[in-house]
Design a protein around this motif. Structure first.
Motif, mmCIF file in Angstrom:
data_model
loop_
_atom_site.group_PDB
_atom_site.id
_atom_site.type_symbol
_atom_site.label_atom_id
_atom_site.label_comp_id
_atom_site.label_asym_id
_atom_site.label_seq_id
_atom_site.Cartn_x
_atom_site.Cartn_y
_atom_site.Cartn_z
ATOM 1 N N ARG A 1 -24.041 -29.361 -16.290
ATOM 2 C CA ARG A 1 -23.322 -28.267 -16.438
ATOM 3 C C ARG A 1 -22.731 -27.674 -15.323
ATOM 4 N NH1 ARG A 1 -25.491 -22.845 -19.781
ATOM 5 N NH2 ARG A 1 -23.641 -21.766 -19.698
ATOM 6 N N ALA B 1 -19.658 -30.019 -14.678
ATOM 7 C CA ALA B 1 -18.610 -29.489 -15.731
ATOM 8 C C ALA B 1 -17.703 -28.272 -15.267
ATOM 9 C CB ALA B 1 -19.026 -29.718 -17.185
ATOM 10 N N GLU B 2 -18.545 -27.344 -14.961
ATOM 11 C CA GLU B 2 -17.921 -26.041 -14.550
ATOM 12 C C GLU B 2 -17.088 -26.384 -13.217
ATOM 13 O OE1 GLU B 2 -19.477 -21.538 -13.528
ATOM 14 O OE2 GLU B 2 -20.482 -22.675 -15.159
ATOM 15 N N GLN C 1 -15.499 -29.101 -12.529
ATOM 16 C CA GLN C 1 -14.279 -29.695 -12.700
ATOM 17 C C GLN C 1 -13.254 -28.680 -13.620
ATOM 18 O OE1 GLN C 1 -15.303 -32.970 -15.231
ATOM 19 N NE2 GLN C 1 -16.370 -34.239 -13.477
ATOM 20 N N LEU C 2 -13.858 -27.718 -14.487
ATOM 21 C CA LEU C 2 -13.068 -26.752 -15.334
ATOM 22 C C LEU C 2 -12.564 -25.814 -14.098
ATOM 23 C CD1 LEU C 2 -11.942 -25.901 -17.765
ATOM 24 C CD2 LEU C 2 -14.015 -24.834 -18.193
ATOM 25 N N CYS C 3 -13.202 -25.252 -13.088
ATOM 26 C CA CYS C 3 -12.507 -24.356 -12.222
ATOM 27 C C CYS C 3 -11.736 -25.175 -11.439
ATOM 28 C CB CYS C 3 -13.807 -23.880 -11.144
ATOM 29 S SG CYS C 3 -15.059 -22.564 -12.143
ATOM 30 N N LEU D 1 -9.608 -27.304 -12.472
ATOM 31 C CA LEU D 1 -8.391 -27.518 -13.111
ATOM 32 C C LEU D 1 -7.582 -26.010 -13.483
ATOM 33 C CD1 LEU D 1 -9.818 -29.599 -16.071
ATOM 34 C CD2 LEU D 1 -7.749 -30.409 -14.402
ATOM 35 N N VAL D 2 -8.365 -24.925 -13.686
ATOM 36 C CA VAL D 2 -7.845 -23.693 -13.728
ATOM 37 C C VAL D 2 -7.348 -23.207 -12.469
ATOM 38 C CG1 VAL D 2 -8.468 -21.382 -13.999
ATOM 39 C CG2 VAL D 2 -9.278 -22.927 -15.666
#
Length: 150
Positions: free
Chosen positions: A12, A15-16, A18-20, A22-23
């Motif tokens: 988790r 994944a967070e 990586q998402l951060c 990207l944002v």
């Protein structure tokens, strides 16, 4: 309460992360896009942001909220735009203490040119309207946890 395993926590967190990333990368691309387009019109990025957000008469507080900044910062930007003849302060029709910010004809023209430039090679331009709406909805849910469905 069920505790996640260390493996689940690591998955988790990854994944967070990586998402951060990207944002953050998207935010940087959008900011750079705005800065380059603003410079073509002789504007700073904050001035361009203010012009973009001045879609109609509004108060400094309303503009600051749209610009995601403090009213004192918005005032500084508006002062510069006013000196350039792009914005006027007028009495607010319903509140004697407040001023309305209104684009001058020159400001309206420049805003139109800015919006055209911002549409060129926009970082979000590769997404369809439906994809943009879906992304907007997801980001709003992430930013405003109270809007999440139970």
């Amino acid at each position: 309460m069920v505790r996640m395993s260390d493996q689940d926590q690591e998955t988790r967190a990854s994944a967070e992360r990586q998402l951060c990333g990207l944002v953050n990368g998207m935010a940087q691309r959008i900011a750079e896009h705005l800065r380059l387009r603003a410079a073509r019109l002789g504007l700073t990025a904050p001035q361009a942001t203010a012009l973009r957000e001045l879609s109609g008469p509004m108060t400094i507080s309303e503009l600051a909220e749209r610009m995601s900044c403090e009213p004192s910062n918005a005032t500084f930007v508006v002062d510069k735009l006013e000196k350039q003849g792009l914005v006027e302060r007028r009495p607010h029709p319903a509140d004697r203490r407040a001023k309305w910010l209104v684009l001058t004809p020159e400001g309206t023209d420049l805003r139109g040119r800015l919006l055209e430039l911002l549409g060129e090679d926009s970082p979000l331009g590769g997404l369809s309207r439906d994809e943009q709406a879906a992304l907007q909805g997801l980001l709003q849910r992430a930013i405003r946890p109270e809007s999440r469905s139970s």
